[in-house]
Enzyme design. Structure first.
Site, PDB file in Angstrom:
ATOM      1  CG  ASN A  38      -2.172   0.791   1.056  1.00 52.79           C
ATOM      2  OD1 ASN A  38      -2.395   1.374   0.005  1.00 52.79           O
ATOM      3  ND2 ASN A  38      -3.006   0.824   2.088  1.00 52.79           N
ATOM      4  CG  HIS A 123     -12.150  -3.511  10.432  1.00 47.02           C
ATOM      5  ND1 HIS A 123     -11.116  -2.706  10.044  1.00 47.02           N
ATOM      6  CD2 HIS A 123     -11.612  -4.700  10.721  1.00 47.02           C
ATOM      7  CE1 HIS A 123      -9.999  -3.414  10.087  1.00 47.02           C
ATOM      8  NE2 HIS A 123     -10.273  -4.625  10.490  1.00 47.02           N
ATOM      9  NE  ARG A 148     -10.048  -2.372  13.452  1.00 45.59           N
ATOM     10  CZ  ARG A 148      -9.191  -1.733  12.643  1.00 45.59           C
ATOM     11  NH1 ARG A 148      -7.938  -2.177  12.511  1.00 45.59           N
ATOM     12  NH2 ARG A 148      -9.567  -0.693  11.942  1.00 45.59           N
ATOM     13  CE1 TYR A 160      -5.761   2.107  10.783  1.00 41.14           C
ATOM     14  CE2 TYR A 160      -6.734   1.386  12.862  1.00 41.14           C
ATOM     15  CZ  TYR A 160      -6.294   1.107  11.590  1.00 41.14           C
ATOM     16  OH  TYR A 160      -6.402  -0.161  11.105  1.00 41.14           O
ATOM     17  CG  ASP A 210      -5.028  -1.612  14.843  1.00 36.17           C
ATOM     18  OD1 ASP A 210      -3.951  -1.428  15.452  1.00 36.17           O
ATOM     19  OD2 ASP A 210      -5.092  -1.836  13.617  1.00 36.17           O
ATOM     20  CG  HIS A 212      -2.658   1.863  13.051  1.00 39.35           C
ATOM     21  ND1 HIS A 212      -1.877   2.636  12.235  1.00 39.35           N
ATOM     22  CD2 HIS A 212      -3.155   0.894  12.265  1.00 39.35           C
ATOM     23  CE1 HIS A 212      -1.919   2.162  10.996  1.00 39.35           C
ATOM     24  NE2 HIS A 212      -2.686   1.094  10.997  1.00 39.35           N
ATOM     25  CD  GLU A 236      -4.383  -4.927  14.706  1.00 38.10           C
ATOM     26  OE1 GLU A 236      -5.464  -5.516  14.922  1.00 38.10           O
ATOM     27  OE2 GLU A 236      -4.082  -4.454  13.600  1.00 38.10           O
ATOM     28  CD  GLU A 262      -1.497  -3.625  10.624  1.00 34.80           C
ATOM     29  OE1 GLU A 262      -2.468  -4.221  11.103  1.00 34.80           O
ATOM     30  OE2 GLU A 262      -1.548  -2.453  10.225  1.00 34.80           O
ATOM     31  NE  ARG A 283      -3.630  -8.418  13.453  1.00 31.85           N
ATOM     32  CZ  ARG A 283      -3.685  -7.570  12.429  1.00 31.85           C
ATOM     33  NH1 ARG A 283      -2.779  -6.629  12.300  1.00 31.85           N
ATOM     34  NH2 ARG A 283      -4.651  -7.652  11.556  1.00 31.85           N
ATOM     35  CG  HIS A 312      -2.767  -6.799   7.741  1.00 30.59           C
ATOM     36  ND1 HIS A 312      -1.892  -6.164   6.887  1.00 30.59           N
ATOM     37  CD2 HIS A 312      -3.707  -5.895   8.057  1.00 30.59           C
ATOM     38  CE1 HIS A 312      -2.311  -4.917   6.695  1.00 30.59           C
ATOM     39  NE2 HIS A 312      -3.402  -4.725   7.408  1.00 30.59           N
ATOM     40  CG  ASP A 316      -3.780  -2.560   2.516  1.00 34.69           C
ATOM     41  OD1 ASP A 316      -4.705  -2.402   3.337  1.00 34.69           O
ATOM     42  OD2 ASP A 316      -2.615  -2.798   2.857  1.00 34.69           O
ATOM     43  CD  GLU A 339      -7.366  -6.508   9.671  1.00 34.76           C
ATOM     44  OE1 GLU A 339      -6.199  -6.802   9.363  1.00 34.76           O
ATOM     45  OE2 GLU A 339      -7.717  -5.366  10.003  1.00 34.76           O
ATOM     46  CD1 TRP A 402      -1.969   7.597  10.315  1.00 39.62           C
ATOM     47  CD2 TRP A 402      -1.480   5.689   9.250  1.00 39.62           C
ATOM     48  NE1 TRP A 402      -3.144   7.078   9.818  1.00 39.62           N
ATOM     49  CE2 TRP A 402      -2.873   5.908   9.169  1.00 39.62           C
ATOM     50  CE3 TRP A 402      -0.947   4.516   8.672  1.00 39.62           C
ATOM     51  CZ2 TRP A 402      -3.744   5.025   8.511  1.00 39.62           C
ATOM     52  CZ3 TRP A 402      -1.792   3.652   8.015  1.00 39.62           C
ATOM     53  CH2 TRP A 402      -3.184   3.903   7.931  1.00 39.62           C
TER      54      TRP A 402
HETATM   55  O1  EZ4 Z   1      -3.510   0.378   8.448  1.00 37.53           O
HETATM   56  O2  EZ4 Z   1      -3.759  -2.134   5.922  1.00 37.53           O
HETATM   57  O3  EZ4 Z   1      -5.413  -3.878  11.142  1.00 37.53           O
HETATM   58  N1  EZ4 Z   1      -5.428  -3.289  10.102  1.00 37.53           N
HETATM   59  C1  EZ4 Z   1      -4.742  -2.174   9.834  1.00 37.53           C
HETATM   60  C2  EZ4 Z   1      -4.874  -1.610   8.430  1.00 37.53           C
HETATM   61  C3  EZ4 Z   1      -3.596  -0.931   7.947  1.00 37.53           C
HETATM   62  C4  EZ4 Z   1      -3.595  -0.857   6.431  1.00 37.53           C
HETATM   63  C5  EZ4 Z   1      -2.280  -0.236   5.906  1.00 37.53           C
HETATM   64  O4  EZ4 Z   1      -2.149  -0.446   4.539  1.00 37.53           O
HETATM   65  O5  EZ4 Z   1      -4.056  -1.667  10.681  1.00 37.53           O
HETATM   66  O6  EZ4 Z   1      -5.955  -0.703   8.413  1.00 37.53           O
HETATM   67 CO    CO Z   2      -3.767  -3.016  12.335  1.00 34.52          CO
END
Ligand code: EZ4
Ligand code: CO
Length: 402
Positions: A38, A123, A148, A160, A210, A212, A236, A262, A283, A312, A316, A339, A402
């Protein structure tokens, strides 16, 4: 002996960008492998076209492990997301071919199913807590057993994980979207959000969240401790994972289960996490961690240490990749969850998968190989559309994870 006669790279954007490798043999059998990274898609497309395709022509498609070693050790420059995604695409395509030649689904080549289907998590998201609760209700009605929960942190536009269209899609715009992040606001909000979910719906489903990669180990330990009574299935990516030993501190602070991986691209990214039992779920995926051959090795290592899988499966990851992951998921004894974000309906104009979602689980079909077809004429109708993942800035303007 059949040989590889052709390998082509298909870049298409039905709703989002996907890179796919198609390998053809002298017997006319074709196999597909996902090569989507991605926001950096064309780097992998070039790695394949310019550097790997010339190496594939004339080689035996049946020698999957040898091909993996040849491409990994033969590059000299090991690991990294671009290299490992390219190797994954070749590996996945060869498993698809082997299945079609044998007349068997890939899960049978991998030893057969240990379960019929792979439980998935969906999600749920919302712009605020009430919206999120409505979305959780929707996923429960759809039969999901694992959900999630993410919602916009008050005061942080572009948080996010908040879905705007049919599916959550963070890649956007011709330049990266710049979002704002406040750790204080998030640490205040996340426990309230997740408590609201348990208060409304109780405990008869798996709840995931998550982070992130946004907290320090100290902050993550504190959050995990605050969430313990909510009995999360997992927290996560609590902290960036380059420093594997940082998970030891989170582990010591809380019994909330931890999932990570991921962005991992090899077994070396998680070797310490697994062997020291610093995580509960790994993951990593087929597409970014070197294909079925390498992900299977990671899963087997994890099994020895009672670490379960939770691959994951965001938008994407193409239907080819998702199918490959589900074939592997149903064979491993230490499967945890898969996921599943689903795909924009446009993606299914190009990719025709045969897996089925039923009662909150994905079931691979018994079609030979991976059971996914790619319509090249449809793919040509959706040209590459450059996009970037967002960048996160703290309230003082400095760059955050991010
Ligand atoms: O941010 O796949 O758990 N899933 C994630 C995704 C990732 C994207 C990044 O390309 O964290 O949403
Ligand atoms: Co994630």
């Amino acid at each position: 002996m059949a040989t590889i006669t052709e390998a082509t790279v298909i870049v298409t954007s039905p709703g989002r960008n996907f890179v796919t490798l198609k390998v053809t043999t002298s017997d006319g059998v074709t196999g597909l492998g996902d090569a989507t990274l991605n926001g950096r898609e064309l780097a992998v497309a070039s790695y394949l076209r310019d550097h790997l395709v010339p190496l594939l022509i004339g080689r035996d498609p049946a020698r999957i492990e040898d091909m993996w070693q040849y491409l990994y050790k033969g590059a000299y420059w090991r690991r990294g997301p671009v290299t490992m995604t390219a190797i994954a695409a070749v590996d996945t395509a060869l498993w698809d071919i082997k299945g079609k030649v044998a007349g068997m689904p890939v899960y049978d080549l991998l030893g057969g199913r240990a379960r019929d289907g792979a439980m998935v998590y969906g999600h749920a998201s919302g712009g605020d807590v009430p919206e999120l609760l409505d979305d959780v209700a929707r996923f429960r009605d759809l039969g999901y057993r694992a959900i999630r929960a993410q919602a916009a942190v008050p005061g942080s536009p572009g948080s996010y994980g908040v879905r705007k269209g049919v599916v959550y899609e963070p890649a956007a715009a011709s330049l990266p979207d710049e979002q704002t992040w406040s750790t204080e606001d998030y640490l205040d909000f996340a426990p309230r959000l997740l408590t609201a979910v348990r208060e409304r719906f109780g405990f008869d489903f798996h709840l995931l969240h998550d982070v992130h990669h946004r907290l320090t180990p100290t902050e993550a330990g504190r959050l995990g401790r605050r969430l313990e009574d909510l009995r999360l299935f997992w927290m996560e990516d609590p902290t960036p994972a380059e420093l594997q030993e940082s998970f030891r501190q989170i582990r010591q602070a809380t019994t909330t289960p931890i999932a990570v991986g991921e962005v991992f691209n090899s077994i070396w990214d998680c070797q310490q996490l697994i062997t020291e039992r610093l995580i509960d779920y790994i993951r990593a995926t087929v597409v970014h961690a070197g294909g079925i051959t390498h992900l299977r090795r990671i899963f087997h290592l994890a099994e020895l240490y009672q670490v379960r899988t939770g691959s994951h499966g965001a938008t994407d990851l193409s239907p080819v990749s998702l199918s490959a992951n589900v074939h592997l998921d149903v064979t491993v004894p230490n499967f945890g969850v898969q996921e599943y974000m689903g795909h924009d309906p446009l993606a299914h104009e190009v990719f025709r998968p045969t897996y089925e979602l039923r009662d909150g689980a994905l079931y691979p079909s018994d079609a030979p190989g991976l059971g996914v077809e790619l319509d090249e004429e449809a793919a040509a109708r959706f040209p590459y559309d450059p996009k970037y993942l967002p960048v996160n800035r703290r309230t003082d303007g400095s760059v955050h994870d991010w």
